[in-house]
Scaffold this motif. Structure first.
Motif, PDB file in Angstrom:
ATOM      1  N   ARG A  79       0.831  -1.205   0.000  1.00 39.67           N
ATOM      2  CA  ARG A  79       0.000   0.000   0.000  1.00 39.67           C
ATOM      3  C   ARG A  79       0.867   1.258   0.000  1.00 39.67           C
ATOM      4  NH1 ARG A  79      -4.157  -1.574   3.853  1.00 39.67           N
ATOM      5  NH2 ARG A  79      -5.655  -2.874   2.761  1.00 39.67           N
ATOM      6  N   LEU A  80       2.131   1.079   0.415  1.00 40.67           N
ATOM      7  CA  LEU A  80       3.013   2.240   0.424  1.00 40.67           C
ATOM      8  C   LEU A  80       4.443   1.782   0.179  1.00 40.67           C
ATOM      9  CD1 LEU A  80       4.597   2.096   3.352  1.00 40.67           C
ATOM     10  CD2 LEU A  80       2.519   3.150   4.185  1.00 40.67           C
ATOM     11  N   ILE A  81       5.283   2.732  -0.181  1.00 40.50           N
ATOM     12  CA  ILE A  81       6.693   2.416  -0.366  1.00 40.50           C
ATOM     13  C   ILE A  81       7.465   2.966   0.825  1.00 40.50           C
ATOM     14  CG2 ILE A  81       8.732   2.721  -1.807  1.00 40.50           C
ATOM     15  CD1 ILE A  81       7.082   2.986  -4.183  1.00 40.50           C
ATOM     16  N   ASP A  82       8.192   2.087   1.490  1.00 44.79           N
ATOM     17  CA  ASP A  82       9.020   2.536   2.606  1.00 44.79           C
ATOM     18  C   ASP A  82      10.405   2.881   2.048  1.00 44.79           C
ATOM     19  OD1 ASP A  82      10.267   3.104   4.904  1.00 44.79           O
ATOM     20  OD2 ASP A  82       9.984   1.150   5.848  1.00 44.79           O
ATOM     21  N   ILE A  83      10.679   4.177   1.983  1.00 48.46           N
ATOM     22  CA  ILE A  83      11.902   4.616   1.316  1.00 48.46           C
ATOM     23  C   ILE A  83      13.137   4.241   2.140  1.00 48.46           C
ATOM     24  CG2 ILE A  83      13.089   6.611   0.309  1.00 48.46           C
ATOM     25  CD1 ILE A  83      10.429   5.914  -1.037  1.00 48.46           C
ATOM     26  N   ALA A  84      12.999   4.262   3.461  1.00 50.37           N
ATOM     27  CA  ALA A  84      14.165   4.023   4.315  1.00 50.37           C
ATOM     28  C   ALA A  84      14.732   2.620   4.157  1.00 50.37           C
ATOM     29  CB  ALA A  84      13.803   4.295   5.771  1.00 50.37           C
ATOM     30  N   MET A  85      13.928   1.714   3.575  1.00 51.44           N
ATOM     31  CA  MET A  85      14.427   0.338   3.447  1.00 51.44           C
ATOM     32  C   MET A  85      15.565   0.242   2.427  1.00 51.44           C
ATOM     33  SD  MET A  85      11.531  -1.686   1.268  1.00 51.44           S
ATOM     34  CE  MET A  85      11.141  -1.294  -0.428  1.00 51.44           C
ATOM     35  N   SER A  86      15.747   1.270   1.614  1.00 50.99           N
ATOM     36  CA  SER A  86      16.829   1.195   0.615  1.00 50.99           C
ATOM     37  C   SER A  86      18.067   1.958   1.074  1.00 50.99           C
ATOM     38  CB  SER A  86      16.337   1.731  -0.718  1.00 50.99           C
ATOM     39  OG  SER A  86      15.833   3.021  -0.564  1.00 50.99           O
ATOM     40  N   MET A  87      18.114   2.232   2.375  1.00 50.30           N
ATOM     41  CA  MET A  87      19.248   2.988   2.923  1.00 50.30           C
ATOM     42  C   MET A  87      20.591   2.343   2.588  1.00 50.30           C
ATOM     43  SD  MET A  87      19.735   5.674   4.752  1.00 50.30           S
ATOM     44  CE  MET A  87      18.202   5.891   5.628  1.00 50.30           C
ATOM     45  N   ASP A  88      20.685   1.024   2.798  1.00 50.16           N
ATOM     46  CA  ASP A  88      21.970   0.346   2.588  1.00 50.16           C
ATOM     47  C   ASP A  88      21.973  -0.442   1.291  1.00 50.16           C
ATOM     48  OD1 ASP A  88      22.814   1.275   5.088  1.00 50.16           O
ATOM     49  OD2 ASP A  88      21.647  -0.309   6.051  1.00 50.16           O
ATOM     50  N   GLN A  89      21.305   0.095   0.283  1.00 50.39           N
ATOM     51  CA  GLN A  89      21.243  -0.603  -0.994  1.00 50.39           C
ATOM     52  C   GLN A  89      22.048   0.156  -2.033  1.00 50.39           C
ATOM     53  OE1 GLN A  89      19.095  -3.449  -1.974  1.00 50.39           O
ATOM     54  NE2 GLN A  89      19.158  -3.793   0.227  1.00 50.39           N
ATOM     55  N   SER A  90      22.476  -0.592  -3.030  1.00 55.49           N
ATOM     56  CA  SER A  90      23.177   0.008  -4.157  1.00 55.49           C
ATOM     57  C   SER A  90      22.695  -0.709  -5.402  1.00 55.49           C
ATOM     58  CB  SER A  90      24.682  -0.172  -3.967  1.00 55.49           C
ATOM     59  OG  SER A  90      25.349   0.195  -5.144  1.00 55.49           O
ATOM     60  N   PRO A  91      22.703  -0.075  -6.566  1.00 60.65           N
ATOM     61  CA  PRO A  91      22.259  -0.783  -7.761  1.00 60.65           C
ATOM     62  C   PRO A  91      23.134  -2.014  -7.985  1.00 60.65           C
ATOM     63  CG  PRO A  91      22.625   1.532  -8.231  1.00 60.65           C
ATOM     64  CD  PRO A  91      23.151   1.279  -6.866  1.00 60.65           C
ATOM     65  N   ALA A  92      22.523  -3.098  -8.484  1.00 62.07           N
ATOM     66  CA  ALA A  92      23.315  -4.294  -8.761  1.00 62.07           C
ATOM     67  C   ALA A  92      24.244  -4.010  -9.935  1.00 62.07           C
ATOM     68  CB  ALA A  92      22.378  -5.441  -9.096  1.00 62.07           C
ATOM     69  N   PRO A  93      25.453  -4.550  -9.898  1.00 63.97           N
ATOM     70  CA  PRO A  93      26.358  -4.346 -11.022  1.00 63.97           C
ATOM     71  C   PRO A  93      25.729  -4.839 -12.320  1.00 63.97           C
ATOM     72  CG  PRO A  93      27.517  -5.288  -9.165  1.00 63.97           C
ATOM     73  CD  PRO A  93      26.069  -5.291  -8.802  1.00 63.97           C
ATOM     74  N   GLN A  94      26.077  -4.199 -13.411  1.00 61.63           N
ATOM     75  CA  GLN A  94      25.436  -4.482 -14.698  1.00 61.63           C
ATOM     76  C   GLN A  94      25.739  -5.877 -15.232  1.00 61.63           C
ATOM     77  OE1 GLN A  94      23.541  -1.855 -16.828  1.00 61.63           O
ATOM     78  NE2 GLN A  94      23.150  -1.676 -14.650  1.00 61.63           N
ATOM     79  N   LEU A  95      26.746  -6.546 -14.684  1.00 67.12           N
ATOM     80  CA  LEU A  95      27.126  -7.860 -15.198  1.00 67.12           C
ATOM     81  C   LEU A  95      26.091  -8.934 -14.861  1.00 67.12           C
ATOM     82  CD1 LEU A  95      30.902  -7.699 -14.340  1.00 67.12           C
ATOM     83  CD2 LEU A  95      29.839  -7.443 -16.581  1.00 67.12           C
ATOM     84  N   MET A  96      25.169  -8.592 -13.971  1.00 61.21           N
ATOM     85  CA  MET A  96      24.149  -9.564 -13.599  1.00 61.21           C
ATOM     86  C   MET A  96      23.451 -10.098 -14.845  1.00 61.21           C
ATOM     87  SD  MET A  96      23.808 -10.171 -10.448  1.00 61.21           S
ATOM     88  CE  MET A  96      24.828  -9.677  -9.097  1.00 61.21           C
ATOM     89  N   SER A  97      23.175 -11.383 -14.827  1.00 55.56           N
ATOM     90  CA  SER A  97      22.614 -11.994 -16.037  1.00 55.56           C
ATOM     91  C   SER A  97      21.157 -11.571 -16.244  1.00 55.56           C
ATOM     92  CB  SER A  97      22.715 -13.510 -15.940  1.00 55.56           C
ATOM     93  OG  SER A  97      22.117 -13.911 -14.727  1.00 55.56           O
ATOM     94  N   TYR A  98      20.439 -11.346 -15.166  1.00 51.74           N
ATOM     95  CA  TYR A  98      19.023 -11.035 -15.317  1.00 51.74           C
ATOM     96  C   TYR A  98      18.675  -9.774 -14.529  1.00 51.74           C
ATOM     97  CZ  TYR A  98      13.995 -11.371 -15.152  1.00 51.74           C
ATOM     98  OH  TYR A  98      12.659 -11.077 -15.258  1.00 51.74           O
ATOM     99  N   ASP A  99      18.301  -8.753 -15.244  1.00 51.46           N
ATOM    100  CA  ASP A  99      17.978  -7.482 -14.595  1.00 51.46           C
ATOM    101  C   ASP A  99      16.461  -7.276 -14.643  1.00 51.46           C
ATOM    102  OD1 ASP A  99      17.527  -4.903 -13.821  1.00 51.46           O
ATOM    103  OD2 ASP A  99      19.265  -4.081 -14.863  1.00 51.46           O
ATOM    104  N   PRO A 100      15.794  -7.345 -13.498  1.00 51.45           N
ATOM    105  CA  PRO A 100      14.332  -7.229 -13.503  1.00 51.45           C
ATOM    106  C   PRO A 100      13.845  -5.881 -14.035  1.00 51.45           C
ATOM    107  CG  PRO A 100      15.181  -7.107 -11.270  1.00 51.45           C
ATOM    108  CD  PRO A 100      16.329  -7.502 -12.139  1.00 51.45           C
ATOM    109  N   LEU A 101      14.670  -4.856 -13.907  1.00 55.59           N
ATOM    110  CA  LEU A 101      14.228  -3.547 -14.390  1.00 55.59           C
ATOM    111  C   LEU A 101      14.099  -3.556 -15.909  1.00 55.59           C
ATOM    112  CD1 LEU A 101      16.120  -1.046 -12.104  1.00 55.59           C
ATOM    113  CD2 LEU A 101      13.947  -2.197 -11.743  1.00 55.59           C
TER     114      LEU A 101
END
Lengths: 212, 383
Positions: A183-205
């Motif tokens: 129902r909502l997006i909790d922004i603070a949950m991405s505090m310690d996140q970083s984009p996955a490196p591009q070498l990943m085989s499957y990018d959901p985005l």
């Protein structure tokens, strides 16, 4: 002229390909000639090409307007939070620092904050905002709820965001996947996140981008 | 709310009493007060009450109150007082007198505002002292052609009434009207022709002040035309018309766009706040570990947000408050949070948990406020 109420702004950050068309289109606007209001950033350029376009979310209770010491930011009757009134803005930077989405831009030489007003000159007469009209991946989409439901069957729009203990509801919608249902997006949950490196085989985005 | 209103009402009342008292003293117990101008005086007294009331109400809003307090604190800070005083003169000259920041917005806007502002300042510095009886002229005994100017009842300089200087002084309001009118016309032209202005302007906010200034200037000039070239034709009628226009403008001062005249000097306080803030300890983003503003500013905003009823605290984390995250990281976190939801539905990996400090998100467009074409955008903007 009456404003067509049925049109809404839908933003799906994950579809952004970083082409800058929105930035260019925004700067074409008559009300802020040559100056773009879109905030387009690389999330972390050293590991990924992921970009994030941010337009004003037009909060129901705009923090920027409330912390403004000069009463320069006003919200119209139809819920659009307008850019700073030129005679009033004293360039104090409160809005820039207080906006939970990081939207306002300060122009120190002009002593003026400028921010996205959802192309009020256009949307108030039923036209699409500049950015949404040029976005090739439709990360920025302006249309009816029926249209977005038809075009994006695996996601739905929400307009509630959690920043710590503060919940903010907005006029602009963010697209989120149907599963898991949130129902909502909790922004603070991405505090310690970083984009996955591009070498990943499957990018959901990327997978999301191809949805039709 | 009730307390603030009462306080503002008292302040307005005191300011009005002080002005009335000064009128009594300056005109030597109304000896030099021109009874014909009593309506002007009444409207100015009302405007003084209204302006003080609104200003006081404004100063009591939490963000304004804190900025007001801090503005004085940083100005009077011993370490910066000397530099602040020098900067005060610089800001008053550049911002207030020369309107440099408006010229930055556009040259034509700068010229427009400059003309309107100086026209009004000249007019006010002539009329107010005359209306209050603070300034009057008398002919020197024995020399019918020589005038002496009295300020607050004290004699000052003398000049021959027929001289060029006398002509310039006695027609001061004509010059100021012409300056103001030029500015008003430029502003009207912009408001009628520019699509950007047309999209946002409101009649009461943007046109009414221009129409009022126009009416005041034109009826004032008509008075001069009447007694100079038309042997005083319709002088009484024009005089009343002019008085009505001026009085409406004064009564409008506290309500509309003209209030920015009184609000605007706050930007000088902001400049001191920024100047001192840049030289003191910075606030470091608790996500990317990069300084993004002054520590004072973040702490003040946390106080203000609390007073306004916002609750951006993030308890149980090292971040503590959302205000400690820089605007760029806030935008990046929006993307990462949404990406995580997609990841849950579609599988794969859009973002990963990290234990190191992430780098600061960087602008895709080359600079703040520039499109991909850079400065060409602003310069080559099609008409």
């Amino acid at each position: 002229m009456p404003k067509p109420e049925k049109y809404e702004f839908f933003i799906d950050i994950s579809r952004c390909i970083g082409c800058q068309a929105c930035v260019q289109a925004c700067s074409e606007c008559d009300t802020h000639k040559g100056v773009s209001m879109i905030q387009l950033d690389y999330v972390d350029r050293s590991v990924s090409t992921q970009t994030v376009p941010v337009v004003c979310m037009h909060c129901d209770s705009p923090t920027c307007a409330e912390v403004c010491p000069a009463d320069a930011i006003k919200r119209t009757g139809d819920g659009v939070v307008q850019t700073a009134r030129k005679p009033r803005c004293i360039a104090c930077n409160n809005c820039v620092l207080a906006c939970p989405f990081g939207v306002p831009k300060m122009h120190n030489e002009m002593n003026l904050m400028m921010k996205c007003d959802m192309c009020y000159d256009r949307t108030s007469v039923g036209l699409k905002p500049m950015c949404a009209s040029v976005c090739p991946s439709q990360a920025l989409f302006y249309g009816t709820r029926e249209e977005i439901e038809r075009l994006r069957p695996s996601s739905h729009p929400i307009n509630s965001f959690q920043f710590g203990q503060q919940m903010i509801t907005t006029k602009v919608n963010m697209m989120v996947p149907n599963e898991p249902h949130v129902r909502l997006i909790d922004i603070a949950m991405s505090m310690d996140q970083s984009p996955a490196p591009q070498l990943m085989s499957y990018d959901p985005l990327l997978a999301n981008l191809y949805e039709e | 709310m009730q307390r603030e209103v009462t306080f503002a009402g008292i302040c307005g009342f005191i300011a009005t009493i002080i002005l009335a008292f000064l009128i009594l003293i300056g005109s030597r117990n109304l000896a030099h007060f021109d009874a014909a101008l009593v309506a002007y005086t009444a409207s100015i007294l009302f405007a003084t009450f209204g302006l003080t009331y609104r200003y006081t109400m404004w100063l009591q809003r939490p963000p304004t109150a804190l900025y007001w307090k801090r503005g004085w604190q940083v100005f009077l800070n011993r370490k910066y007082l000397r530099k602040n005083t020098i900067n005060w003169f610089r800001h008053v000259t550049e911002d207030m007198a020369l309107n440099r920041f408006i010229f930055e917005r556009s040259r034509m806007r700068g010229i427009t505002h400059f003309l309107i502002m100086w026209g009004c300042i000249i007019a006010i510095s002539i009329t107010f002292p005359l209306v209050f009886g603070w300034l009057h002229f008398e002919s020197v005994p024995g020399e019918i052609d020589t005038y002496k100017a009295y300020v607050f009842g004290f004699p000052t300089f003398t000049f021959p009434s027929g001289s060029i200087f006398g002509f310039l002084i006695f027609h001061g309001l004509v010059w100021s009207a012409l300056v103001t009118l030029s500015g008003v016309m430029l502003a009207m032209r912009r408001r009628m022709r520019e699509e950007g202005a047309a999209a946002l302007q409101l009649f009461v906010e943007d046109f009414l002040p221009l129409i009022l200034l126009f009416a005041v200037c034109i009826t004032g000039l008509m008075l001069t035309a009447s007694y100079t070239w038309l042997k005083g034709y319709a002088y009484d009628f024009i005089a009343i018309l002019h008085a009505i226009m001026v009085i409406i403008t004064f009564l409008w001062l506290p309500f509309g766009k003209f209030f920015h005249i009184f609000q605007r000097p706050a930007q000088i306080g902001v400049r001191f706040y920024k100047y001192v803030g840049e030289r003191e300890e910075p606030a470091v983003c608790r996500r990317c570990n990069t300084p993004f503003t002054s520590l004072m500013h973040v702490q003040d905003l946390i106080i203000t947000e609390k007073q306004l009823g916002y609750n951006y605290e993030i308890p149980g984390t090292s971040v503590e408050h959302y205000q400690w995250i820089c605007p760029r990281c806030r935008r990046a976190m929006l993307a990462l949070a949404q990406g995580q939801l997609w990841q849950k539905q579609l599988g794969g990996e859009s973002s990963v948990s990290i234990s190191y400090t992430p780098s600061t998100p960087s602008y895709v467009n080359p600079g703040m406020g520039e499109g991909p074409l850079g400065h060409e955008d602003a310069k080559n903007f099609h008409p």
